[in-house]
Design an enzyme around this catalytic site. Structure first.
Site, PDB file in Angstrom:
ATOM      1  N   ASN A  37     -48.211 -26.593 -40.079  1.00 32.67           N
ATOM      2  CA  ASN A  37     -48.355 -27.559 -41.146  1.00 32.67           C
ATOM      3  C   ASN A  37     -48.344 -27.178 -42.450  1.00 32.67           C
ATOM      4  OD1 ASN A  37     -50.561 -25.716 -41.777  1.00 32.67           O
ATOM      5  ND2 ASN A  37     -51.911 -26.900 -40.601  1.00 32.67           N
ATOM      6  N   ASP A 231     -50.876 -33.838 -29.546  1.00 35.07           N
ATOM      7  CA  ASP A 231     -51.410 -32.885 -30.779  1.00 35.07           C
ATOM      8  C   ASP A 231     -51.263 -33.482 -31.757  1.00 35.07           C
ATOM      9  OD1 ASP A 231     -52.687 -30.181 -31.279  1.00 35.07           O
ATOM     10  OD2 ASP A 231     -50.893 -30.196 -32.458  1.00 35.07           O
TER      11      ASP A 231
END
EC number: 3.1.2.2
Length: 356
Positions: A37, A231
């Site tokens: 991320n 996810d």
């Protein structure tokens, strides 16, 4: 939270052991920016995909050590997976897989994931997972091949494996029976009408067309591809709820109820079911729609519960805003999530005391 772009760095594999002993392999890969991320935490979906790749390789390899039909190991279930430590960009993931039990038609693979900081040499165990595979014939996808047995170090090891097999088989059947509901996808602008911290406000859906690169030799989607998308959706739900950096903490059993074929459109939907002081549980469904066969309609293919935690800039846990419940159904799902939370918490405490 996963990234929808797949990493293309080739894995490094060790040579297989003798098929009669407990077969094992290891793959490793350095974590790149597109695996993580914006703050550098590797997505849980990236790790789940690597776990499944290792399991598929060893399961398929083992099941083809005998004469007869060639086959591919299809993922049927992933047991609860805890993310023990975060992994970061630049670290090397070492994924070790070993076959620990075989029934007549299924293979149990246990996987360990270790992160290595190649600058300091430090290593940490980040994940331990158990996966169940079923070998499907390349000639006839509906034909399940018999699995070659492995040698066990003791009778007790085989008996424990058999107990795990019976338990997961029963739970998989029960889960399939209670998950017939198809969630209505929620997109913008619908969520704009929802109040913050409600289920409807954070609920998210993703639509994906299953292409050739997503599929096995059978033309059915890889389990790891599906888990990565699940996810991703669960991470969006968690981020919408708390508006902070979030990471996957654990995944309850992932059950693969029906195969998803190349050319299908899948809808991956996630909704918040429970919040504790420092964690969020998100229920995720994968529904498949066979565009070329409209008579069969949409069906439920995969189900799971993901747990996320909220982190500050120093990667320390933050309090999670309480979930605002609307209606009896949401209250019921919240109570069921609370029960799972308390059971998992009690199990962690018991495991910790046993190790001491």
């Amino acid at each position: 939270m996963s990234d929808s772009r797949a990493a293309h760095t080739p894995p490094v594999m060790s040579a297989p052991n003798s098929p009669s002993s407990s077969p094992s392999i290891q793959i490793c890969r350095i974590m790149r920016p597109d695996d993580a991320n914006i703050v550098g935490n590797v997505h849980g979906g990236t790790i789940l995909k690597m776990i499944e790749e290792a399991g598929c390789i060893i399961g398929t390899r083992h099941c083809n050590t005998q004469t007869g039909d060639r086959c591919v190991a299809a993922l049927a279930r992933v047991e609860r997976t805890d993310f023990l430590h975060p992994m970061f960009i630049g670290e090397v993931a070492h994924v070790s897989a070993e076959i620990t039990y075989t029934s007549k038609h299924s293979v149990e693979v246990q996987v360990n994931v270790v992160s290595e900081n190649i600058l300091t040499g430090s290593k940490k165990v980040t994940n331990k997972a158990t996966l169940w595979y079923v070998p499907l014939s390349l000639q006839n996808v509906d034909k399940i091949i018999e699995v070659p047995p492995i040698e066990y170090s003791s009778l007790g090891q085989e008996e424990l494996g058999k107990k795990r097999y019976e338990a997961q088989k029963l739970e998989r059947i029960e889960t399939k029976e209670r998950n017939g509901e198809i969630i209505t996808p929620v997109f913008l602008p619908e969520r704009q009408t929802k109040e913050p911290y409600t289920v409807g406000f954070s609920q998210s859906s993703l639509i994906h067309l299953i292409g050739p690169s997503d599929c096995t030799l059978h033309g059915f989607v890889h389990g790891g591809v599906t888990m990565k998308l699940m996810d991703e959706v669960a991470g969006i739900v968690a981020a919408r709820h708390c508006k902070t950096n979030i990471v996957t903490a654990s995944v309850d059993a992932i059950n693969f109820h029906r195969k998803i074929k190349k050319g299908c459109v899948i809808t991956v939907s996630g909704r918040m079911t429970f919040t504790s002081n420092k964690s969020m549980e998100i229920e995720v469904f994968v529904d498949a729609d066979q565009l070329a066969d409209t008579e069969k309609g949409k069906y439920r293919a995969v189900t799971a519960f993901f747990t996320y935690i909220s982190l500050d800039k120093q990667n320390k846990p933050l309090p999670v805003p309480p979930l605002k419940l609307e209606g009896e159904e949401e209250q019921k799902r919240f109570e069921e999530g609370k029960l799972r939370y308390l059971q998992n918490k009690a199990k962690r405490v018991a495991d910790k005391e046993q190790k001491q």
